[in-house]
Scaffold this motif. Structure first.
Motif, PDB file in Angstrom:
ATOM      1  N   THR A   9      -0.467  12.790  34.098  1.00 36.01           N
ATOM      2  CA  THR A   9       0.641  13.401  33.354  1.00 36.01           C
ATOM      3  C   THR A   9       1.068  12.458  32.244  1.00 36.01           C
ATOM      4  OG1 THR A   9       1.402  14.550  35.339  1.00 36.01           O
ATOM      5  CG2 THR A   9       2.977  14.328  33.521  1.00 36.01           C
ATOM      6  N   THR A  10       1.253  13.005  31.053  1.00 38.62           N
ATOM      7  CA  THR A  10       1.596  12.184  29.888  1.00 38.62           C
ATOM      8  C   THR A  10       3.076  11.834  29.867  1.00 38.62           C
ATOM      9  OG1 THR A  10       2.046  14.090  28.485  1.00 38.62           O
ATOM     10  CG2 THR A  10      -0.232  13.268  28.537  1.00 38.62           C
ATOM     11  N   THR A  11       3.404  10.900  29.007  1.00 42.82           N
ATOM     12  CA  THR A  11       4.785  10.517  28.708  1.00 42.82           C
ATOM     13  C   THR A  11       5.145  11.081  27.340  1.00 42.82           C
ATOM     14  OG1 THR A  11       4.591   8.451  29.948  1.00 42.82           O
ATOM     15  CG2 THR A  11       6.348   8.584  28.303  1.00 42.82           C
ATOM     16  N   PRO A  12       6.240  11.822  27.212  1.00 43.74           N
ATOM     17  CA  PRO A  12       6.641  12.308  25.878  1.00 43.74           C
ATOM     18  C   PRO A  12       7.120  11.137  25.024  1.00 43.74           C
ATOM     19  CG  PRO A  12       8.340  12.818  27.483  1.00 43.74           C
ATOM     20  CD  PRO A  12       7.178  12.249  28.263  1.00 43.74           C
ATOM     21  N   ILE A  13       6.715  11.107  23.751  1.00 43.44           N
ATOM     22  CA  ILE A  13       7.161  10.040  22.852  1.00 43.44           C
ATOM     23  C   ILE A  13       7.811  10.631  21.599  1.00 43.44           C
ATOM     24  CG2 ILE A  13       5.696   8.175  23.682  1.00 43.44           C
ATOM     25  CD1 ILE A  13       3.640   8.857  21.606  1.00 43.44           C
ATOM     26  N   ASP A  14       8.487  11.749  21.793  1.00 45.89           N
ATOM     27  CA  ASP A  14       9.359  12.313  20.762  1.00 45.89           C
ATOM     28  C   ASP A  14      10.406  11.260  20.384  1.00 45.89           C
ATOM     29  OD1 ASP A  14      10.939  13.935  19.172  1.00 45.89           O
ATOM     30  OD2 ASP A  14      11.738  15.122  20.839  1.00 45.89           O
ATOM     31  N   PHE A  15      10.666  11.093  19.096  1.00 38.68           N
ATOM     32  CA  PHE A  15      11.539  10.022  18.613  1.00 38.68           C
ATOM     33  C   PHE A  15      12.891  10.035  19.306  1.00 38.68           C
ATOM     34  CE2 PHE A  15      14.133   7.907  15.231  1.00 38.68           C
ATOM     35  CZ  PHE A  15      13.428   6.721  15.173  1.00 38.68           C
ATOM     36  N   LYS A  16      13.483  11.204  19.474  1.00 38.37           N
ATOM     37  CA  LYS A  16      14.827  11.280  20.036  1.00 38.37           C
ATOM     38  C   LYS A  16      14.859  10.950  21.526  1.00 38.37           C
ATOM     39  CE  LYS A  16      14.609  16.390  20.255  1.00 38.37           C
ATOM     40  NZ  LYS A  16      13.547  16.606  19.247  1.00 38.37           N
ATOM     41  N   VAL A  17      13.706  10.978  22.185  1.00 38.13           N
ATOM     42  CA  VAL A  17      13.604  10.538  23.573  1.00 38.13           C
ATOM     43  C   VAL A  17      13.148   9.087  23.634  1.00 38.13           C
ATOM     44  CG1 VAL A  17      12.371  10.878  25.749  1.00 38.13           C
ATOM     45  CG2 VAL A  17      13.199  12.850  24.459  1.00 38.13           C
ATOM     46  N   LEU A  18      12.107   8.772  22.865  1.00 37.25           N
ATOM     47  CA  LEU A  18      11.515   7.436  22.871  1.00 37.25           C
ATOM     48  C   LEU A  18      12.541   6.346  22.607  1.00 37.25           C
ATOM     49  CD1 LEU A  18       8.840   5.650  22.669  1.00 37.25           C
ATOM     50  CD2 LEU A  18       8.992   6.056  20.204  1.00 37.25           C
TER      51      LEU A  18
ATOM     52  N   PRO B 240      10.916  17.789  23.953  1.00 35.26           N
ATOM     53  CA  PRO B 240       9.652  17.056  24.060  1.00 35.26           C
ATOM     54  C   PRO B 240       8.657  17.743  24.990  1.00 35.26           C
ATOM     55  CG  PRO B 240      11.314  16.025  25.408  1.00 35.26           C
ATOM     56  CD  PRO B 240      12.014  17.106  24.647  1.00 35.26           C
ATOM     57  N   THR B 241       7.388  17.509  24.716  1.00 38.61           N
ATOM     58  CA  THR B 241       6.310  18.128  25.484  1.00 38.61           C
ATOM     59  C   THR B 241       5.650  17.110  26.403  1.00 38.61           C
ATOM     60  OG1 THR B 241       5.879  19.674  23.685  1.00 38.61           O
ATOM     61  CG2 THR B 241       4.130  19.398  25.318  1.00 38.61           C
ATOM     62  N   THR B 242       5.368  17.547  27.621  1.00 41.34           N
ATOM     63  CA  THR B 242       4.624  16.751  28.594  1.00 41.34           C
ATOM     64  C   THR B 242       3.391  17.539  29.010  1.00 41.34           C
ATOM     65  OG1 THR B 242       6.659  15.746  29.423  1.00 41.34           O
ATOM     66  CG2 THR B 242       4.731  15.591  30.841  1.00 41.34           C
ATOM     67  N   ARG B 243       2.258  16.837  29.166  1.00 39.94           N
ATOM     68  CA  ARG B 243       1.008  17.527  29.487  1.00 39.94           C
ATOM     69  C   ARG B 243       0.336  16.907  30.709  1.00 39.94           C
ATOM     70  NH1 ARG B 243       1.412  17.233  23.858  1.00 39.94           N
ATOM     71  NH2 ARG B 243       1.378  19.279  22.881  1.00 39.94           N
ATOM     72  N   GLN B 244      -0.401  17.764  31.416  1.00 36.12           N
ATOM     73  CA  GLN B 244      -1.322  17.290  32.444  1.00 36.12           C
ATOM     74  C   GLN B 244      -2.729  17.433  31.891  1.00 36.12           C
ATOM     75  OE1 GLN B 244      -0.257  19.682  35.936  1.00 36.12           O
ATOM     76  NE2 GLN B 244       0.548  17.806  36.880  1.00 36.12           N
ATOM     77  N   PHE B 245      -3.555  16.417  32.124  1.00 37.88           N
ATOM     78  CA  PHE B 245      -4.912  16.462  31.589  1.00 37.88           C
ATOM     79  C   PHE B 245      -5.884  15.809  32.562  1.00 37.88           C
ATOM     80  CE2 PHE B 245      -3.371  12.317  30.380  1.00 37.88           C
ATOM     81  CZ  PHE B 245      -4.476  11.480  30.446  1.00 37.88           C
ATOM     82  N   ILE B 246      -7.154  16.190  32.391  1.00 37.24           N
ATOM     83  CA  ILE B 246      -8.238  15.581  33.158  1.00 37.24           C
ATOM     84  C   ILE B 246      -9.078  14.762  32.207  1.00 37.24           C
ATOM     85  CG2 ILE B 246     -10.266  16.003  34.599  1.00 37.24           C
ATOM     86  CD1 ILE B 246      -8.991  18.659  35.407  1.00 37.24           C
ATOM     87  N   ARG B 247      -9.319  13.519  32.569  1.00 36.85           N
ATOM     88  CA  ARG B 247     -10.113  12.649  31.716  1.00 36.85           C
ATOM     89  C   ARG B 247     -11.583  12.699  32.130  1.00 36.85           C
ATOM     90  NH1 ARG B 247     -11.482   6.377  31.727  1.00 36.85           N
ATOM     91  NH2 ARG B 247     -13.046   6.504  30.095  1.00 36.85           N
ATOM     92  N   GLU B 248     -12.448  12.941  31.135  1.00 35.74           N
ATOM     93  CA  GLU B 248     -13.897  12.831  31.319  1.00 35.74           C
ATOM     94  C   GLU B 248     -14.380  11.603  30.550  1.00 35.74           C
ATOM     95  OE1 GLU B 248     -15.165  14.551  33.532  1.00 35.74           O
ATOM     96  OE2 GLU B 248     -13.594  16.060  33.779  1.00 35.74           O
ATOM     97  N   GLU B 249     -15.717  11.423  30.434  1.00 34.40           N
ATOM     98  CA  GLU B 249     -16.248  10.231  29.800  1.00 34.40           C
ATOM     99  C   GLU B 249     -15.746  10.072  28.374  1.00 34.40           C
ATOM    100  OE1 GLU B 249     -18.383   6.739  29.109  1.00 34.40           O
ATOM    101  OE2 GLU B 249     -17.947   7.754  30.983  1.00 34.40           O
ATOM    102  N   ARG B 250     -15.832  11.135  27.570  1.00 34.01           N
ATOM    103  CA  ARG B 250     -15.435  11.053  26.165  1.00 34.01           C
ATOM    104  C   ARG B 250     -14.431  12.124  25.763  1.00 34.01           C
ATOM    105  NH1 ARG B 250     -18.408   8.252  22.313  1.00 34.01           N
ATOM    106  NH2 ARG B 250     -19.989   6.877  23.181  1.00 34.01           N
ATOM    107  N   THR B 251     -13.928  12.853  26.707  1.00 36.93           N
ATOM    108  CA  THR B 251     -12.989  13.933  26.389  1.00 36.93           C
ATOM    109  C   THR B 251     -11.825  13.926  27.363  1.00 36.93           C
ATOM    110  OG1 THR B 251     -14.188  15.501  27.784  1.00 36.93           O
ATOM    111  CG2 THR B 251     -14.805  15.408  25.438  1.00 36.93           C
ATOM    112  N   LYS B 252     -10.777  14.606  26.931  1.00 36.05           N
ATOM    113  CA  LYS B 252      -9.623  14.833  27.789  1.00 36.05           C
ATOM    114  C   LYS B 252      -9.288  16.320  27.703  1.00 36.05           C
ATOM    115  CE  LYS B 252      -7.713  10.217  27.076  1.00 36.05           C
ATOM    116  NZ  LYS B 252      -6.606   9.395  26.548  1.00 36.05           N
ATOM    117  N   THR B 253      -9.178  16.967  28.835  1.00 40.26           N
ATOM    118  CA  THR B 253      -8.916  18.402  28.867  1.00 40.26           C
ATOM    119  C   THR B 253      -7.505  18.654  29.376  1.00 40.26           C
ATOM    120  OG1 THR B 253     -11.249  18.854  29.318  1.00 40.26           O
ATOM    121  CG2 THR B 253      -9.665  20.622  29.774  1.00 40.26           C
ATOM    122  N   VAL B 254      -6.676  19.269  28.532  1.00 39.73           N
ATOM    123  CA  VAL B 254      -5.312  19.596  28.928  1.00 39.73           C
ATOM    124  C   VAL B 254      -5.342  20.819  29.834  1.00 39.73           C
ATOM    125  CG1 VAL B 254      -3.047  20.334  28.115  1.00 39.73           C
ATOM    126  CG2 VAL B 254      -4.335  18.622  26.829  1.00 39.73           C
TER     127      VAL B 254
END
Length: 773
Positions: free
Chosen positions: A610-619, A691-705
Motif C-alpha cells: 500500500t502506498t503513502t499519499p504525498i499530496d502537498f497538503k498532507v505531506l 489524497p489518493t492511496t493505492r495497492q499494487f503488486i510488484r513484478e520484476e520491472r512493473t507495478k500493477t495497481v
C-alpha cells in the motif's frame, strides 16, 4: 526540521509548547519612587504577567526586588496560587558571563560525582510584602558575601506560573541593575529570544517555565564562582561530565547529529531532572549549521562569535579538536583563548579562509557562484499562437536564462533543466495527457512508471530554439488533455554545476550532475570531498488559461518566505530533491492529490503493498507533525535510475522528525485565514481533491495497481496531524461518525469549535513569546 532517531529520545529546549514571557524591565538600582502599574499588552496577550520595577541590596546584603503581577488589561492579580522563583547573578568584569550567587550541589546517583550548579530561590524562602495594586516586594533569604562588587552589573530573574480558569500561564522577567546605584554600564545579551522563536515559537525549557534567553544565561554559565573565596569551577552535568554553559550547550544541541563526536559513535546526552536522559544525537538543524547569523544577529553581543572566539565556543561544534594537544587544530596546541583572534579574524579577506566569517562560508552562497535565473515569459498554443492553450493543444514556452549579473545562458550550459506541466490550478491532479481514456498513476520521471500522468515533465536542453538575448522557445511534446479545463501551470527547475575554489564538502554516491559514480556502486565514501555545488534556479511558475477567460493562479496557502524562517533560503541553506525544488508555488505541481509513493516503493516481487499519499497538503503537515504522529508515515528516498530494476527500498518514517515550534500556531506556516474551513474557499472550495492511496503488486520491472482509494480532502488535512482520529468512522472523534462533507458544520468559520478557535489565533511576533500554554 530537527530530527531524532525513530527509537525516540527525550529532548530539552527543542520542542516549543506555547506559554508566556513578559516584557522585562531594565534600569538602575535603588530608589523608592512610586510605581505605576504597566498597561495591559492587549487582549491576545498573556493573562499573567510579571514585570520587575526595581531592585536593591539592603544593609544586611539581602537583595530585594519589586514586581507587579497583572493580567492582559494591566489589572492587578493576587499572589496567592502563583509559584515564583528568583535568580540573582553578577556579570563578570569581561562581560562574558553571569555568575549566579545561588548554587546547589547536584550528586549523580550513577557516578557518585558531585557538581556545583546554579540554582534559584523559591518565594517561600524569603519575605514577601504586598504593597497594594498588584505590586509586591520580595526580599531574598540569600545574603550576598561581604565585599561583593556593588559596582558590577547585576541581573535578577523571575520565572513564575499560575493557572487561571483552567489555563496554565508562565511569565519570565529580568532586571539589570547596579547595587551601588549607578547606571547599568553593561549587560550580556548574546542572542535575542525573538531569534530563537523564529523556529521554536516559543522557546521553552525545564518543564516550560524558562522562556527568555536573558533568563537562561543567568544559570547556564560555563563556571560557578565561590564568591567567598573567588575560586571558580566548571559547571558540569555530574553524570556525563559535560559542561552546561550556554555557549557550549546550545551549539552542541543544534549541531546534534553532525557533531564529529556523534558521528564517531559518542552520543551527546545531558542527564536532567530525576535522571531523565536528554539525547540530542539525532537533532538536525533545519538549515546549514554554518549560518551563524541565523541565531547570532540583532543582540547587543551577537557578534562575539566573531570578535571574541574561544576554545569553548568553537570546540562545542568542532568537538574533535583537542586544543591542549593540537590534534585537528592547524595552529597546534592552544593553552588559552588569548591568541584565537590573532589567526581567526572576525571578517574574511577571502571566502573559506580561516577567519570566523570565512571558515563558515556556505558554498552554495559563495560569491563565486554566478547564479542561474529563469523567467517564463509566455505560454502560447502551438496550434493557434493564442495565449489561451485549448484542450488538446501543445503549450509553447518562451523562457529566459541568465546569471545573477544578467549574462545570457544557454540551456545546454546547465546540467539539468526541466519544464513541469500540471493542472488544473483549482487543485493539480492526474490528467489524461495521452488521451487514451485511462489515468496512469506514478512519477513520470521514474523508470517504473514512465507513462504516468500525475504531471508531465520535459527537458528543453536539446530541443529549445534560441530566440536571442538568452531567450529560448520550447514546444511541449505532450499536448493538453482533450478534457482539460480551467487554468494550467508550467514551472521551471534546473541547476548548473559550479566549481567553488576553497570549498570542501563530503561527496555522496552521485556527482554534482546527478550521474551515479560507477566507482562506488551507489555507496557513499565519507572520506571523499569535492568543491562543486549545484547552482540552482529559483523555481518559477507561469499560469495560462485553458477554458478560463483569464488565468487563475492556484490558491496561496503557504509561502517560501515563511518556510525560510526556519529553513533559510531553499537550495542554499536547505535543500530538497537535490536542490532542484525551492518554491512552495512549484512543489504542488508534482505533490498533488494523485501523487503517492507508487514509483519508489519496492516490496518483494509478487507482494502486494500500500502506498503513502504525498499530496502537498498532507505531506507537509505530516513532516512537521513528525514525532507526534501516532501512526507511521513512510517516505522513500531517491534511487538512481541506473540501478533499475534492482533497487532496494530507502524508507524513512517522518516520526524521526522533531518540529521545534508549536503546532497549534497555524500561521507560523499558513497565510492568514488559509487554514480555516470557509465553505467555498480553500480546502473546502470547488475542485479540491483528497489524497489518493493505492495497492499494487510488484513484478520484476512493473507495478500493477489493483485498488485505489481517495480520502475526503478536509478529513485528510485534519487527520494528517490528528492521525489517531477518523471522523468518518467516529474513532477518537467526540461527535462520533460524521459525513465527510459535514466538517464545516462544527469546525467552520465562526463556530465555537472552529479551526481558528481550536488552534492559536493570529499573533504578532512579540505576542508569540507571551502566549499561554
Amino acid at each position: 526540521m530537527l530530527r531524532r532517531s525513530a527509537a525516540g529520545s527525550l529532548r530539552v529546549l527543542l520542542v516549543g509548547v506555547a506559554a508566556a514571557v513578559s516584557v522585562a524591565a531594565c534600569g538602575g538600582g535603588g530608589g523608592d519612587h512610586a510605581e505605576q502599574r504597566p498597561p495591559g499588552p492587549g487582549a491576545s496577550a498573556n493573562e499573567f504577567n510579571v514585570t520587575i520595577t526595581d531592585a536593591s541590596i539592603d544593609s544586611d546584603n539581602h537583595p530585594s526586588v519589586r514586581f507587579f503581577l497583572t493580567d492582559s488589561h494591566g489589572d492587578a492579580l493576587p499572589i496567592s496560587g502563583v509559584r515564583i522563583r528568583f535568580l540573582i547573578a553578577a556579570l563578570e568584569h569581561d562581560g562574558s558571563e553571569y555568575r549566579d550567587y545561588i548554587t546547589t550541589v547536584q550528586t549523580s546517583p550513577t557516578t557518585n560525582v558531585a557538581a556545583t550548579q546554579a540554582s534559584f530561590e523559591d518565594v517561600s524562602k524569603g519575605t514577601v510584602e504586598d504593597l497594594g495594586g498588584g505590586l509586591f516586594r520580595y526580599t531574598f533569604a540569600l545574603t550576598l558575601p561581604d565585599g561583593f562588587d556593588a559596582g558590577a552589573s547585576h541581573r535578577i530573574g523571575i520565572f513564575a506560573d499560575t493557572t487561571i480558569l483552567g489555563v496554565a500561564y508562565v511569565s519570565n522577567a529580568i532586571f539589570d541593575f547596579v547595587p551601588a546605584g549607578a547606571a547599568v554600564p553593561e549587560v550580556h545579551n548574546p542572542v535575542l529570544t525573538e531569534k530563537c522563536n523564529a523556529c521554536h515559537d516559543p522557546l521553552e525549557a525545564h518543564g516550560g517555565f524558562r522562556r527568555d534567553v536573558r533568563l537562561c544565561i543567568i544559570c547556564h554559565s560555563s563556571a560557578i564562582t565561590d564568591f567567598s573565596t573567588g575560586t571558580t569551577t566548571p559547571q558540569i552535568d555530574p553524570d556525563t561530565g559535560r559542561n552546561i554553559g550556554f555557549r557550549e550547550l546550545i551549539h552542541k544541541i543544534h549541531r546534534g547529529k553532525e557533531l564529529p563526536s556523534v558521528q564517531a559513535g559518542i552520543p551527546y546526552q545531558i542527564i536532567g531532572f530525576m535522571q531523565s536522559v536528554a539525547d540530542f544525537s539525532d537533532v538536525e538543524f533545519p538549515q546549514d549549521i554554518r549560518n551563524c547569523e541565523k541565531c547570532h544577529e540583532g543582540a547587543p553581543h551577537s557578534d562575539w562569535h566573531k570578535t571574541r572566539p574561544s576554545r569553548q565556543a568553537c570546540g562545542s561544534c568542532h568537538d574533535d579538536v583537542n586544543f591542549a594537544s593540537g590534534e585537528h587544530h592547524g595552529g597546534g596546541p592552544q593553552p588559552s583563548d588569548n591568541s584565537c583572534s590573532s589567526c581567526h579574524l572576525a571578517e574574511a579577506d577571502h571566502e573559506f579562509d580561516i577567519s570566523v566569517e570565512g571558515a563558515h562560508t556556505i558554498p552554495t552562497l559563495s560569491e563565486q557562484a554566478p547564479g542561474v535565473q529563469a523567467e517564463i515569459l509566455s505560454v502560447t498554443s502551438q496550434e493557434t499562437g493564442s495565449s489561451t492553450v485549448a484542450p488538446g493543444e501543445h503549450p509553447v514556452v518562451t523562457f529566459r536564462l541568465t546569471t545573477n549579473a544578467g549574462d545570457a545562458l544557454a540551456p545546454a550550459s546547465l546540467n539539468a533543466l526541466n519544464l513541469t506541466l500540471s493542472g488544473p490550478t483549482a487543485d493539480y491532479y492526474i490528467q489524461d495527457y495521452n488521451n487514451d481514456g485511462a489515468l496512469t498513476p506514478g512519477d513520470p520521471t521514474s523508470p517504473w512508471t514512465p507513462g504516468a500522468e500525475t504531471f508531465k515533465q520535459e527537458s528543453p536542453i536539446a530541443d529549445a530554439q534560441d530566440a536571442g538575448s538568452g531567450t529560448f522557445i520550447y514546444t511541449f511534446k505532450t499536448g493538453l488533455p482533450r478534457n482539460a479545463t480551467g487554468t494550467y501551470a508550467v514551472g521551471i527547475e534546473g541547476y548548473r554545476c559550479v566549481t567553488i575554489q576553497g570549498a570542501s564538502q563530503r561527496k555522496g554516491g552521485t556527482n554534482c550532475s546527478g550521474r551515479l559514480d560507477p566507482n562506488r556502486n551507489g555507496q557513499e565514501d565519507p572520506g571523499e570531498v569535492f568543491n562543486e555545488i549545484r547552482d540552482a534556479i529559483p523555481n518559477q511558475v507561469f499560469y495560462f488559461a485553458v477554458t478560463d477567460p483569464m488565468p487563475v493562479p492556484r490558491r496561496t496557502v503557504v509561502t517560501t518566505e515563511q518556510c525560510g524562517a526556519c529553513h533559510g533560503v531553499f537550495s542554499k541553506d536547505f535543500s530538497v530533491h537535490g536542490g532542484l525544488r525551492n518554491s512552495t508555488v512549484y512543489c504542488p505541481l508534482c505533490h498533488n492529490p494523485s501523487f503517492d509513493t507508487l514509483s519508489r516503493q519496492l516490496p518483494p516481487i509478487g507482494e502486494t503493498a500500500t502506498t503513502t499519499p504525498i499530496d502537498f497538503k498532507v505531506l507537509v503537515h505530516k513532516i512537521h507533525r513528525g514525532e507526534n504522529l501516532t501512526m507511521p508515515y513512510i517516505l522513500y528516498g531517491f534511487l538512481p535510475p541506473a540501478l533499475f530494476p534492482n533497487q532496494t527500498e530507502a524508507p524513512m518514517d517522518v516520526r524521526a522528525i522533531v518540529f521545534p515550534g508549536d503546532l497549534r500556531d497555524c500561521e507560523a506556516c499558513h497565510q492568514p485565514a488559509t487554514y480555516v474551513l470557509d465553505p467555498g474557499h480553500g480546502v473546502v472550495g470547488p475542485g479540491v481533491h483528497g489524497p489518493t492511496t493505492r495497492q499494487f503488486i510488484r513484478e520484476e520491472r512493473t507495478k500493477t495497481v489493483v485498488a485505489e482509494s481517495m480520502a475526503p480532502a478536509v478529513v485528510a488535512v485534519c487527520t494528517s496531524c490528528h492521525d489517531d482520529a477518523d471522523p468518518v468512522s467516529g474513532v477518537n472523534h467526540p461527535a462520533g461518525p460524521q459525513p465527510p462533507d459535514s466538517c464545516a458544520t462544527c469546525h467552520g468559520v465562526g463556530h465555537p469549535l472552529s479551526v481558528e478557535r481550536l488552534h492559536f489565533p493570529p499573533l504578532t511576533p512579540d505576542a508569540r513569546i507571551t502566549r499561554p500554554n
